[in-house]
Design an enzyme around this catalytic site. Structure first.
Site, PDB file in Angstrom:
ATOM      1  N   GLY A 134      24.829 -16.863 102.069  1.00  0.00           N
ATOM      2  CA  GLY A 134      24.013 -15.714 102.463  1.00  0.00           C
ATOM      3  C   GLY A 134      23.025 -15.345 101.377  1.00  0.00           C
ATOM      4  N   GLY A 135      23.339 -14.290 100.616  1.00  0.00           N
ATOM      5  CA  GLY A 135      22.418 -13.727  99.625  1.00  0.00           C
ATOM      6  C   GLY A 135      21.770 -14.745  98.703  1.00  0.00           C
ATOM      7  N   ASN A 185      22.099 -18.724 105.423  1.00  0.00           N
ATOM      8  CA  ASN A 185      22.065 -17.644 106.416  1.00  0.00           C
ATOM      9  C   ASN A 185      21.287 -16.481 105.798  1.00  0.00           C
ATOM     10  OD1 ASN A 185      22.531 -15.678 108.327  1.00  0.00           O
ATOM     11  ND2 ASN A 185      24.684 -15.372 107.783  1.00  0.00           N
ATOM     12  N   TRP A 186      20.046 -16.351 106.217  1.00  0.00           N
ATOM     13  CA  TRP A 186      19.178 -15.323 105.594  1.00  0.00           C
ATOM     14  C   TRP A 186      19.417 -13.924 106.150  1.00  0.00           C
ATOM     15  CZ3 TRP A 186      14.118 -18.655 105.953  1.00  0.00           C
ATOM     16  CH2 TRP A 186      14.186 -19.659 104.990  1.00  0.00           C
ATOM     17  N   LYS A 187      20.232 -13.838 107.192  1.00  0.00           N
ATOM     18  CA  LYS A 187      20.503 -12.537 107.817  1.00  0.00           C
ATOM     19  C   LYS A 187      19.168 -11.873 108.196  1.00  0.00           C
ATOM     20  CE  LYS A 187      24.804 -12.731 105.386  1.00  0.00           C
ATOM     21  NZ  LYS A 187      25.958 -12.090 104.799  1.00  0.00           N
ATOM     22  N   GLU A 193      35.484 -17.831 106.808  1.00  0.00           N
ATOM     23  CA  GLU A 193      34.601 -16.766 106.316  1.00  0.00           C
ATOM     24  C   GLU A 193      35.406 -15.466 106.211  1.00  0.00           C
ATOM     25  OE1 GLU A 193      32.558 -14.586 108.996  1.00  0.00           O
ATOM     26  OE2 GLU A 193      30.693 -14.366 107.879  1.00  0.00           O
ATOM     27  N   HIS A 247      29.801 -14.598 113.519  1.00  0.00           N
ATOM     28  CA  HIS A 247      29.749 -14.136 112.128  1.00  0.00           C
ATOM     29  C   HIS A 247      30.419 -12.757 112.033  1.00  0.00           C
ATOM     30  CE1 HIS A 247      28.187 -12.765 108.285  1.00  0.00           C
ATOM     31  NE2 HIS A 247      27.892 -14.023 108.017  1.00  0.00           N
ATOM     32  N   SER A 265      29.964 -15.106  99.403  1.00  0.00           N
ATOM     33  CA  SER A 265      29.561 -14.946  97.998  1.00  0.00           C
ATOM     34  C   SER A 265      29.433 -16.259  97.227  1.00  0.00           C
ATOM     35  CB  SER A 265      30.537 -14.030  97.257  1.00  0.00           C
ATOM     36  OG  SER A 265      30.544 -12.744  97.828  1.00  0.00           O
TER      37      SER A 265
HETATM   38  P1  PGA Z   1      27.083 -14.043 101.297  1.00  0.00           P
HETATM   39  O1  PGA Z   1      27.139 -14.234 102.885  1.00  0.00           O
HETATM   40  O2  PGA Z   1      26.917 -15.412 100.694  1.00  0.00           O
HETATM   41  O3  PGA Z   1      25.884 -13.158 101.050  1.00  0.00           O
HETATM   42  O4  PGA Z   1      28.361 -13.414 100.868  1.00  0.00           O
HETATM   43  C1  PGA Z   1      28.028 -15.180 103.389  1.00  0.00           C
HETATM   44  C2  PGA Z   1      28.032 -15.229 104.893  1.00  0.00           C
HETATM   45  O5  PGA Z   1      27.097 -14.776 105.544  1.00  0.00           O
HETATM   46  O6  PGA Z   1      28.989 -15.780 105.454  1.00  0.00           O
END
Ligand code: PGA
Length: 279
Positions: free
Chosen positions: A257-258, A7-9, A185, A117, A236
């Site tokens: 995500g990150g 998930n690149w946001k 999540e 989300h 995370s």
């Molecule tokens: P993250 O994001 O890995 O950056 O914490 C997780 C998510 O979007 O659910």
């Protein structure tokens, strides 16, 4: 097949950077193609998907919607990689300025879409009612909903999840339920992109979450069908901790995500995940 969903946001900020990221990821030796085939990148280049070998792990890229088409050309129907989206609107078309419908995503070849989300709830006021409508729009358009649920407060682990999940699955026909991917999540475990979160859920917490999801779902579907439903974890995830969250008795995959924005790190997550995953 198990799942790692990137998930690149709202990243990266140019098409060139997006294509480079996808290309760098699919060239990792650690990824499902085992580094057997190398794919030269050019802005108009295509991945020779047919050279990729089938494995147990599928990687889904949930990019910002305006890059989906370019990524689709780059992936060229590769079997281990799939197109995802981060959000959709539940109406098919009409006077909804700025929105993108599930029907439009399907037309682009999107196979997975995140719904609910925690960042959509936090920043855009998305409600459970919205999420339910999005899920049915996605199912109608043959897109797999990736439905996120979790508690906001780290001191109240798993609270409210059962009610939310019951509410969501109540209106979904049994036959469609198996198509959904559920994500545990916890909002407090999601990284803000700068400061690492301390004290992430333990393997015991993950196990409890998985059991709670399964127990709640089992009221609606048979054990056999329940085993087909994927429950994954998001919050995370890194190459160092992925083994705490996924694997036998733990989760069936991860929403990353990150760490999915760094090609090498993401490749290591997939590798470490594949080695701990039993399914
Ligand atoms: P993250 O994001 O890995 O950056 O914490 C997780 C998510 O979007 O659910």
């Amino acid at each position: 097949m198990s799942l790692i969903i990137a998930n690149w946001k709202m990243n990266p900020t140019s098409e060139q950077a997006v294509l480079k990221l996808v290309n760098d990821i699919i060239q990792q030796d650690t990824l499902p193609n085992g580094g057997q085939a190398r794919y030269p990148f050019s802005p108009n280049g295509f991945v020779e998907a047919s050279k990729m070998q089938d494995t147990k792990t599928k990687v889904v890229f949930c990019a910002p919607s305006l890059y989906i088409k370019s990524i689709s050309q780059l992936l060229n129907n590769a079997s281990n990689f799939s197109l995802g989206a981060q959000n959709c609107f539940y109406e098919e078309f009409g006077t909804y300025t700025g929105e993108i419908s599930a029907k439009m995503l399907a037309d682009l070849g999107v196979k997975y879409c995140i719904a609910g989300h925690s960042e959509r709830k936090k920043y855009f006021g998305e409600t459970i009612e919205d999420v339910k409508k999005k899920i049915s729009a996605l199912l109608k358009n043959n897109i797999i909903p990736v439905v996120c649920l979790g508690e906001d407060d780290r001191t109240k682990k798993l609270s409210g999840i059962e009610n939310q999940l019951n509410d969501i699955i109540n209106d979904i026909p049994k036959s469609k339920l198996e198509k959904i991917i559920f994500v545990y999540e916890p909002a407090w475990a999601i990284s803000d992109g700068e400061n690492p979160v301390k004290d992430l859920p333990s393997s015991d917490d993950i196990l409890s979450a998985k059991l709670l999801f399964r127990k709640t779902l089992s009221r609606k579907i048979s054990k056999k069908n329940l085993d087909n439903i994927k429950i994954i974890y998001g919050g995370s995830v890194t190459s160092n901790n992925v083994g705490d969250f996924v694997g036998e008795n733990l989760m069936d995959g991860a929403l990353v995500g990150g760490a999915s924005l760094k090609a090498k790190e993401f490749g290591k997550i997939v590798k470490n995940f594949s080695s701990t995953s039993s399914s």
